[in-house]
Design a protein around this motif. Structure first.
Motif, PDB file in Angstrom:
ATOM      1  N   THR A  10       0.846  -1.195   0.000  1.00  0.00           N
ATOM      2  CA  THR A  10       0.000   0.000   0.000  1.00  0.00           C
ATOM      3  C   THR A  10       0.879   1.242   0.000  1.00  0.00           C
ATOM      4  OG1 THR A  10      -1.758  -1.118   1.214  1.00  0.00           O
ATOM      5  CG2 THR A  10      -1.800   1.260   1.237  1.00  0.00           C
ATOM      6  N   THR A  11       0.431   2.246  -0.748  1.00  0.00           N
ATOM      7  CA  THR A  11       1.107   3.537  -0.793  1.00  0.00           C
ATOM      8  C   THR A  11       0.069   4.629  -0.597  1.00  0.00           C
ATOM      9  OG1 THR A  11       2.749   2.703  -2.341  1.00  0.00           O
ATOM     10  CG2 THR A  11       2.517   5.081  -2.201  1.00  0.00           C
ATOM     11  N   PHE A  12       0.379   5.600   0.254  1.00  0.00           N
ATOM     12  CA  PHE A  12      -0.483   6.756   0.469  1.00  0.00           C
ATOM     13  C   PHE A  12       0.304   8.005   0.105  1.00  0.00           C
ATOM     14  CE2 PHE A  12      -1.822  10.323   3.140  1.00  0.00           C
ATOM     15  CZ  PHE A  12      -3.137  10.436   2.739  1.00  0.00           C
ATOM     16  N   SER A  13      -0.367   8.940  -0.559  1.00  0.00           N
ATOM     17  CA  SER A  13       0.288  10.177  -0.973  1.00  0.00           C
ATOM     18  C   SER A  13      -0.634  11.358  -0.684  1.00  0.00           C
ATOM     19  CB  SER A  13       0.592  10.106  -2.469  1.00  0.00           C
ATOM     20  OG  SER A  13       1.034  11.357  -2.945  1.00  0.00           O
ATOM     21  N   PHE A  14      -0.055  12.435  -0.176  1.00  0.00           N
ATOM     22  CA  PHE A  14      -0.783  13.678   0.066  1.00  0.00           C
ATOM     23  C   PHE A  14       0.041  14.820  -0.505  1.00  0.00           C
ATOM     24  CE2 PHE A  14      -1.078  17.485   2.754  1.00  0.00           C
ATOM     25  CZ  PHE A  14      -2.402  17.830   2.515  1.00  0.00           C
ATOM     26  N   ARG A  15      -0.613  15.660  -1.298  1.00  0.00           N
ATOM     27  CA  ARG A  15       0.066  16.821  -1.870  1.00  0.00           C
ATOM     28  C   ARG A  15      -0.763  18.074  -1.592  1.00  0.00           C
ATOM     29  NH1 ARG A  15       0.468  12.551  -5.349  1.00  0.00           N
ATOM     30  NH2 ARG A  15      -1.375  13.146  -6.477  1.00  0.00           N
ATOM     31  N   ASP A  16      -0.142  19.085  -1.004  1.00  0.00           N
ATOM     32  CA  ASP A  16      -0.774  20.377  -0.757  1.00  0.00           C
ATOM     33  C   ASP A  16      -0.084  21.362  -1.687  1.00  0.00           C
ATOM     34  OD1 ASP A  16      -2.259  22.409   0.292  1.00  0.00           O
ATOM     35  OD2 ASP A  16      -1.197  22.495   2.200  1.00  0.00           O
ATOM     36  N   THR A  17      -0.803  21.857  -2.691  1.00  0.00           N
ATOM     37  CA  THR A  17      -0.149  22.640  -3.737  1.00  0.00           C
ATOM     38  C   THR A  17      -0.810  23.999  -3.937  1.00  0.00           C
ATOM     39  OG1 THR A  17      -1.534  21.660  -5.448  1.00  0.00           O
ATOM     40  CG2 THR A  17       0.535  20.553  -4.975  1.00  0.00           C
ATOM     41  N   CYS A  18      -0.045  24.890  -4.527  1.00  0.00           N
ATOM     42  CA  CYS A  18      -0.534  26.226  -4.860  1.00  0.00           C
ATOM     43  C   CYS A  18       0.158  26.676  -6.144  1.00  0.00           C
ATOM     44  CB  CYS A  18      -0.236  27.200  -3.732  1.00  0.00           C
ATOM     45  SG  CYS A  18      -0.747  28.886  -4.100  1.00  0.00           S
ATOM     46  N   SER A  19      -0.625  27.207  -7.072  1.00  0.00           N
ATOM     47  CA  SER A  19      -0.096  27.705  -8.337  1.00  0.00           C
ATOM     48  C   SER A  19      -0.540  29.149  -8.511  1.00  0.00           C
ATOM     49  CB  SER A  19      -0.689  26.887  -9.476  1.00  0.00           C
ATOM     50  OG  SER A  19       0.277  26.342 -10.262  1.00  0.00           O
ATOM     51  N   THR A  20       0.382  30.022  -8.858  1.00  0.00           N
ATOM     52  CA  THR A  20       0.031  31.424  -9.096  1.00  0.00           C
ATOM     53  C   THR A  20       0.540  31.839 -10.468  1.00  0.00           C
ATOM     54  OG1 THR A  20       2.065  32.185  -8.060  1.00  0.00           O
ATOM     55  CG2 THR A  20       0.143  32.000  -6.638  1.00  0.00           C
ATOM     56  N   SER A  21       0.089  32.994 -10.914  1.00  0.00           N
ATOM     57  CA  SER A  21       0.536  33.510 -12.208  1.00  0.00           C
ATOM     58  C   SER A  21       1.003  34.950 -12.029  1.00  0.00           C
ATOM     59  CB  SER A  21      -0.598  33.445 -13.235  1.00  0.00           C
ATOM     60  OG  SER A  21      -1.573  34.416 -12.941  1.00  0.00           O
ATOM     61  N   ALA A  22       1.523  35.519 -13.086  1.00  0.00           N
ATOM     62  CA  ALA A  22       1.984  36.910 -13.043  1.00  0.00           C
ATOM     63  C   ALA A  22       0.818  37.860 -12.791  1.00  0.00           C
ATOM     64  CB  ALA A  22       2.680  37.265 -14.346  1.00  0.00           C
ATOM     65  N   ALA A  23      -0.392  37.430 -13.121  1.00  0.00           N
ATOM     66  CA  ALA A  23      -1.577  38.275 -12.945  1.00  0.00           C
ATOM     67  C   ALA A  23      -2.301  37.964 -11.634  1.00  0.00           C
ATOM     68  CB  ALA A  23      -2.521  38.083 -14.125  1.00  0.00           C
ATOM     69  N   SER A  24      -1.627  37.339 -10.676  1.00  0.00           N
ATOM     70  CA  SER A  24      -2.280  36.959  -9.419  1.00  0.00           C
ATOM     71  C   SER A  24      -2.705  38.158  -8.578  1.00  0.00           C
ATOM     72  CB  SER A  24      -1.359  36.058  -8.594  1.00  0.00           C
ATOM     73  OG  SER A  24      -1.255  34.798  -9.210  1.00  0.00           O
ATOM     74  N   ASP A  25      -2.181  39.355  -8.875  1.00  0.00           N
ATOM     75  CA  ASP A  25      -2.604  40.546  -8.130  1.00  0.00           C
ATOM     76  C   ASP A  25      -4.012  40.979  -8.518  1.00  0.00           C
ATOM     77  OD1 ASP A  25      -0.169  40.571  -6.897  1.00  0.00           O
ATOM     78  OD2 ASP A  25       0.726  42.014  -8.296  1.00  0.00           O
ATOM     79  N   SER A  26      -4.499  40.514  -9.645  1.00  0.00           N
ATOM     80  CA  SER A  26      -5.837  40.866 -10.098  1.00  0.00           C
ATOM     81  C   SER A  26      -6.880  40.123  -9.264  1.00  0.00           C
ATOM     82  CB  SER A  26      -5.999  40.482 -11.575  1.00  0.00           C
ATOM     83  OG  SER A  26      -7.350  40.601 -11.955  1.00  0.00           O
ATOM     84  N   PRO A  27      -7.953  40.798  -8.825  1.00  0.00           N
ATOM     85  CA  PRO A  27      -8.967  40.115  -8.022  1.00  0.00           C
ATOM     86  C   PRO A  27      -9.749  39.062  -8.823  1.00  0.00           C
ATOM     87  CG  PRO A  27      -9.640  42.379  -8.474  1.00  0.00           C
ATOM     88  CD  PRO A  27      -8.239  42.217  -8.987  1.00  0.00           C
ATOM     89  N   SER A  28      -9.666  39.116 -10.147  1.00  0.00           N
ATOM     90  CA  SER A  28     -10.402  38.146 -10.955  1.00  0.00           C
ATOM     91  C   SER A  28      -9.631  36.833 -11.141  1.00  0.00           C
ATOM     92  CB  SER A  28     -10.753  38.727 -12.320  1.00  0.00           C
ATOM     93  OG  SER A  28      -9.576  39.024 -13.027  1.00  0.00           O
ATOM     94  N   ILE A  29      -8.350  36.836 -10.757  1.00  0.00           N
ATOM     95  CA  ILE A  29      -7.536  35.621 -10.885  1.00  0.00           C
ATOM     96  C   ILE A  29      -6.983  35.278  -9.506  1.00  0.00           C
ATOM     97  CG2 ILE A  29      -5.519  34.560 -11.939  1.00  0.00           C
ATOM     98  CD1 ILE A  29      -5.898  36.500 -14.287  1.00  0.00           C
ATOM     99  N   THR A  30      -7.460  34.196  -8.955  1.00  0.00           N
ATOM    100  CA  THR A  30      -6.996  33.787  -7.628  1.00  0.00           C
ATOM    101  C   THR A  30      -5.957  32.684  -7.762  1.00  0.00           C
ATOM    102  OG1 THR A  30      -8.732  32.140  -7.412  1.00  0.00           O
ATOM    103  CG2 THR A  30      -9.226  34.335  -6.595  1.00  0.00           C
ATOM    104  N   ALA A  31      -5.216  32.475  -6.709  1.00  0.00           N
ATOM    105  CA  ALA A  31      -4.240  31.379  -6.697  1.00  0.00           C
ATOM    106  C   ALA A  31      -4.983  30.050  -6.791  1.00  0.00           C
ATOM    107  CB  ALA A  31      -3.406  31.437  -5.424  1.00  0.00           C
ATOM    108  N   TYR A  32      -4.397  29.115  -7.485  1.00  0.00           N
ATOM    109  CA  TYR A  32      -4.977  27.784  -7.672  1.00  0.00           C
ATOM    110  C   TYR A  32      -4.429  26.897  -6.564  1.00  0.00           C
ATOM    111  CZ  TYR A  32      -7.118  24.267 -10.726  1.00  0.00           C
ATOM    112  OH  TYR A  32      -7.924  23.311 -11.264  1.00  0.00           O
ATOM    113  N   GLU A  33      -5.182  26.772  -5.476  1.00  0.00           N
ATOM    114  CA  GLU A  33      -4.721  26.022  -4.313  1.00  0.00           C
ATOM    115  C   GLU A  33      -5.576  24.784  -4.107  1.00  0.00           C
ATOM    116  OE1 GLU A  33      -3.521  28.636  -0.849  1.00  0.00           O
ATOM    117  OE2 GLU A  33      -4.946  29.927  -1.918  1.00  0.00           O
ATOM    118  N   GLY A  34      -4.938  23.715  -3.668  1.00  0.00           N
ATOM    119  CA  GLY A  34      -5.713  22.513  -3.403  1.00  0.00           C
ATOM    120  C   GLY A  34      -4.876  21.386  -2.852  1.00  0.00           C
ATOM    121  N   ARG A  35      -5.554  20.280  -2.637  1.00  0.00           N
ATOM    122  CA  ARG A  35      -4.926  19.095  -2.072  1.00  0.00           C
ATOM    123  C   ARG A  35      -5.307  17.874  -2.888  1.00  0.00           C
ATOM    124  NH1 ARG A  35      -6.598  22.583   1.443  1.00  0.00           N
ATOM    125  NH2 ARG A  35      -5.264  23.267   3.130  1.00  0.00           N
TER     126      ARG A  35
END
Length: 132
Positions: A10-35
């Motif tokens: 058995t193998t278990f894996s957990f990943r907590d990730t976040c992706s941002t872009s150059a336009a992340s300061d814009s309120p219409s584009i949020t960071a892509y966060e998840g697990r």
């Protein structure tokens, strides 16, 4: 001894990730966060000297729901993915073996409104010959 003929992994894996872009300061584009949580387990049982029973299960859950983007698009993905395979392997000789496997797969993605959901069945047959 039945326990000596059983093998489990058995193998278990957990990943907590976040992706941002150059336009992340814009309120219409949020960071892509998840697990992502994943489990893969496999087992085999030596039924007799030449035949093995095989069982594999894989599960993955991702939660990238971006519901907090009030000013922008509600992007993101949430899914559950299951895969189950069961099979039988028989060794005809030291060099020749055959395997027959059945697989059932299920994918559920509520963030796509069910558009990407699927259920699949597979049947695999393999014949192996080992060259000296």
């Amino acid at each position: 001894r039945p326990v000596n003929r059983l093998s489990l992994n058995t193998t278990f894996s957990f990943r907590d990730t976040c992706s941002t872009s150059a336009a992340s300061d814009s309120p219409s584009i949020t960071a892509y966060e998840g697990r992502i949580y994943s489990v893969v387990t496999s087992g085999s049982y030596a039924w007799n000297a030449k035949t093995d029973l095989l069982l594999n299960y894989a599960f993955s859950h991702a939660d990238y729901d971006q519901g907090q983007a009030l000013d922008g698009l509600p992007l993101g993905i949430v899914y559950d993915q299951h895969g189950l395979m069961a099979g039988l392997r028989h060794r005809f000789s030291e060099r020749l073996s055959a395997t027959l496997r059945y697989g059932f797969f299920l994918y559920d993605e509520p963030t796509s409104g069910g558009f990407n959901d699927y259920t699949a069945h597979t049947l695999f047959a393999t014949l192996s010959y080992r060259i000296p």
